[in-house]
Design an enzyme around this catalytic site. Structure first.
Site, short mmCIF file in Angstrom:
data_model
loop_
_atom_site.label_atom_id
_atom_site.label_comp_id
_atom_site.label_asym_id
_atom_site.label_seq_id
_atom_site.Cartn_x
_atom_site.Cartn_y
_atom_site.Cartn_z
N GLU B 265 -86.85 57.80 7.96
CA GLU B 265 -87.69 58.36 9.01
C GLU B 265 -87.77 59.84 8.71
O GLU B 265 -86.75 60.52 8.69
CB GLU B 265 -87.05 58.05 10.37
CG GLU B 265 -87.95 58.31 11.55
CD GLU B 265 -87.73 59.67 12.14
OE1 GLU B 265 -88.36 60.64 11.65
OE2 GLU B 265 -86.93 59.77 13.09
N CYS B 302 -87.80 64.50 16.47
CA CYS B 302 -88.75 63.87 15.54
C CYS B 302 -90.09 63.67 16.23
O CYS B 302 -91.13 63.63 15.57
CB CYS B 302 -88.25 62.50 15.11
SG CYS B 302 -86.55 62.47 14.57
#
Lengths: 529, 529
Positions: B265, B302
């Site tokens: 990720e 994120c």
């Protein structure tokens, strides 16, 4: 219907302008008409542009429309009639009954995916309803469905000119998922590819779908394939073929600015374990089953039993003797292409020259070109462990029997294996505990484990796995045969706090598609629809 | 409990002998004791050997045992008490309430995966019963379950020292799947890592599991990570961090003789679309929500909203004016590490110098080291389309507002975006049709779509997707948050014609685990158990 040598870029028949390829009848080595000129970069570009333009609309077709499309492809393939059968026989050297059976399997596969599309389980819907009062923070309404990745490039296999080619398993599962497909036709059967490609394109038209849902390209070398895999509008790749070919496509896909997944089914020697009690009780019957599986279709199956592992002793000796006697009477069979035949001869030649592989039996030599002479070799476990070359795949009717001194050597041999599509155990009750002890190793090595059967023959069903750890495939988390193959071409999207009117039908509160959904961790009751 | 600076190789505390790393309190720039010497190649080798030795046994632990293990980890983490909280605060500069909340989330996540393990849906069982009478060939009995891939290397994130680190989402889901885990600790919080690592190792011991189920390694550079990913016994990688870091791991994993999947990720700027009616009706409230989401935790999420897309007009002007006023009053917050602070300053500096990005507001400057000063920039759609540098992620509290002249420009801007973790729509009823028209594009771009919310805050639930097309992640088919994260670490195996006594419990005819299984294409009735 006359073969034209044309590609299909959407609904348009287009003549390529690069180097032409031409099928060769492997039974005679004679080239077959017509020539198939290859695609230019501009043709690849056009096909990708059409596929991209079709994607957003095709992926939201109602499930019934998409299912009907898959069924229409099957109908159109059947209506090609004998022309398809004759051309496929001429291009592959495979016997007519095999091609007839494969056509049945191909159409059945398309109809199976139509059922899968209608049922909609592949949408993988998960719903977490809002918890407005939760402390310390409320939970939003969260709804997940699977959406298709995007246009898929499919590279057909030489050994299944129908079932794993233009409208084969990769195309059927990608189309079922909602992905437009661009097929790079296999050079060994361009005429078969053209006929089936026209059937698919006709189905696109009859179903009123955007033309970019399907295109078919030809290319004599690797350029067309690499251009396809490198195009930014292609989002996944399906491939069945050689280890080198699969690895080359993986590298190209990883080298893109946006890497994409490649689902390559590549290389497997499909070990068969013969346990002592089974060998003692029915060594001769096992030999008969083995030789039949080994030599079926000139051994040109991904699941061909290329390796036999057993403990030495009288049972194994009887098995070898019987198998050798059978192999010696096997008639040579025409292989798919001169290239495959030459690779087979090379692979067998390496074993013939190998100091630690003994030739036990060879089948009858062929009189015609490109005929596969069956070969059976024997080696010892320690020799097998010492040389990785002994587990290289020889595509064709050759197999190697590994004699083990004891259970420990058997385990070592299995641990030493690369990833496999299948592993087979032949056992009787007295072998059960031996087998049980080896299962954890076999589960790590193969995608499908069989008891008292033969690995050739791959059912298209829900539970099938035609996959396995590298180099059997490039992604062990997937299968390329069976209904789970559709899952390769999907990715999850979560919709948070969407008003019902904006939600896709699969996710709406009223469950209008009547899907089996996971609702707050439980199966959604169908009667709350 | 005293921090030792030791690694954990199974149950053994081991002092590394390579270059040491040391945490730095980012609020003061002072180094924290103790030093954490790095692992040698031999340490990596030992940890991998232990993990491999543990794999076959751990992966067949009864579901109740494995679930209890995950719950025990949560208990052990809670019993670390205040020492963990204080150390995590010191190492990250994050406020104590945030760390307390994150501990709660981490333990909740472990307990959620315990529930998932017990329910067993992740085993994905599919059964096709034999059809002995079928023509032309009988169908064998075929049973599929998911098995774990093997030992997993986990690379924790800097920004979630608990929830996405040693016992965070990647570790929890890999352990739930039956994979031993080797964690390469993030260099920013080694003390936190040691404490949590000891909690996991204690849980391993209390539950009587093989010690190789968990190891924790330190390393100052990239060597330990690359050695881990290159070890043949590691079968998958979980990573949360930078784009460059993720891509480097993907390359190492692909370069192996046996390539393995990397679930990385990486990078996302999380576009927020403000539609005209919503802007007109509640532009100021939207600005408040936006600035709160942007500056929360110094923007180190994120899912931080790094990009705002809207049509120019009075509504957007009011939004910008309000947001600018709020940003100017935002107090500087300590960032996680000096490295992250420097990268933020560099990224902001590039925008400040960019000819086509205008600084609209800056927050208060910090007095202490490593403090993030919030920044808000504005650009025009055509400028954004002309320079890919304008969509580079700036990790921290900086955002860029893209002004579009019309709907067509809005669509172009969205089509121009790279893959994202999230995309957010703020809309009123009058905006619905505009939003609907853009949904197909947004679905292609992001893993989670939100309406009238903010992307920061990621629920751990069944329907969550924390993933998305490259470069948001390396594999858009997966999520790293939520219960579906377990699916990353599994592969299917099919058992053909197995006697019941050899079948794993999940597949036995009597369904002793009472699983929800797919039986001949239908949900298996629970009462036929």
């Amino acid at each position: 219907m006359t073969l034209t040598g044309n590609m299909l870029i959407g609904q348009q028949a287009v003549t390529g302008s690069q180097q032409a390829l031409r099928a060769i009848d492997p039974a005679t080595d004679h080239p077959l008409e017509p020539a198939y000129p290859g695609a230019t970069g501009a043709h690849v570009e056009q096909a990708c542009a059409l596929a991209w333009a079709a994607f957003d609309s095709y992926r939201e077709t109602p499930l019934t429309v998409r299912a009907h499309f898959l069924e229409t492809i099957a109908d159109e393939i059947e209506s090609l009639g004998d022309e398809l059968i004759e051309r496929a026989v001429a291009e592959t050297g495979l016997p007519r009954p095999r091609i007839l059976g494969e056509r049945g399997r191909t159409c059945q596969q398309l109809r199976t995916f139509a059922r899968v599309v209608r049922a909609g389980d592949w949408l993988g819907v998960r719903v977490d309803t809002a918890l407005a009062q939760r402390q310390p923070l409320p939970r939003p309404d969260l709804r997940q469905r699977q959406v298709p990745l995007g246009p898929v490039a499919v590279f057909g296999a030489s050994n299944f000119p129908l079932a794993f080619s233009v409208a084969g398993g990769d195309s059927a599962s990608a189309l079922a998922a909602g992905c437009p497909v661009i097929v790079k036709a296999h050079g060994a059967h361009p005429g078969t590819s053209e006929l089936v490609g026209r059937a698919v394109a006709d189905a696109v038209k009859k179903c009123g779908l955007p033309e970019g849902v399907f295109s078919l390209l030809f290319g004599a070398g690797n350029d067309v394939g690499i251009a396809l895999v490198s195009d930014p509008r292609i989002k996944a790749v399906g491939f069945t073929g050689s280890r080198n070919g699969g690895i080359a496509l993986c590298k190209a896909a990883q080298a893109r600015p946006e890497p994409i997944p490649v689902f390559a089914e590549m290389s497997s020697i499909n070990p068969v374990l013969l346990f002592p009690a089974a060998l003692d009780a029915r060594g001769e019957a096992l030999a008969q089953g083995f030789v039949a599986s080994l030599t079926q279709g000139a051994g040109q199956f991904c699941t061909n039993p290329g390796l036999v592992i057993a403990r030495q002793g009288p049972g194994l000796e009887r098995f070898i003797k019987t198998a050798a006697g059978l192999v010696e009477r096997i008639t040579a069979q025409t292989m798919l292409t001169p290239g495959i035949f030459n690779a087979y001869e090379t692979g067998v030649g390496l074993l013939l020259e190998h100091a630690n592989a003994q030739l036990t039996a060879a089948g009858l030599r062929g009189e015609s070109p490109n005929q596969c002479q069956a070969h059976l070799f024997v080696t010892q476990a320690q020799d097998f462990l010492a040389d990785a070359a002994l587990q290289a795949e020889i595509f064709g009717a050759a197999s190697l029997i590994v004699q083990c001194a004891d259970d420990d050597e058997t385990r070592q041999v299995i641990e030493h294996l690369e990833g496999q599509l299948t592993a087979t155990l032949h056992l009787d009750d007295a072998d059960l505990e031996h087998a049980r002890a080896l299962l954890p190793v076999l589960e790590r090595k193969a995608g499908r484990l069989l008891v008292n059967g033969w690995p050739t023959g791959v059912e298209v069903s829900d539970a099938m796995v035609h996959g396995g750890p590298f180099p059997a495939t490039s992604d062990s988390r997937t299968t390329s045969v069976g209904t789970a193959a559709i899952l390769r071409f999907l990715r999850p999207v979560c919709y948070q706090d969407f008003p019902d009117s904006l939600l896709p039908a699969a996710l709406k509160h009223g469950n209008p598609l009547q899907l089996r959904r996971l609702l707050d961790g439980q199966g959604e009751a169908q009667d709350n629809v």
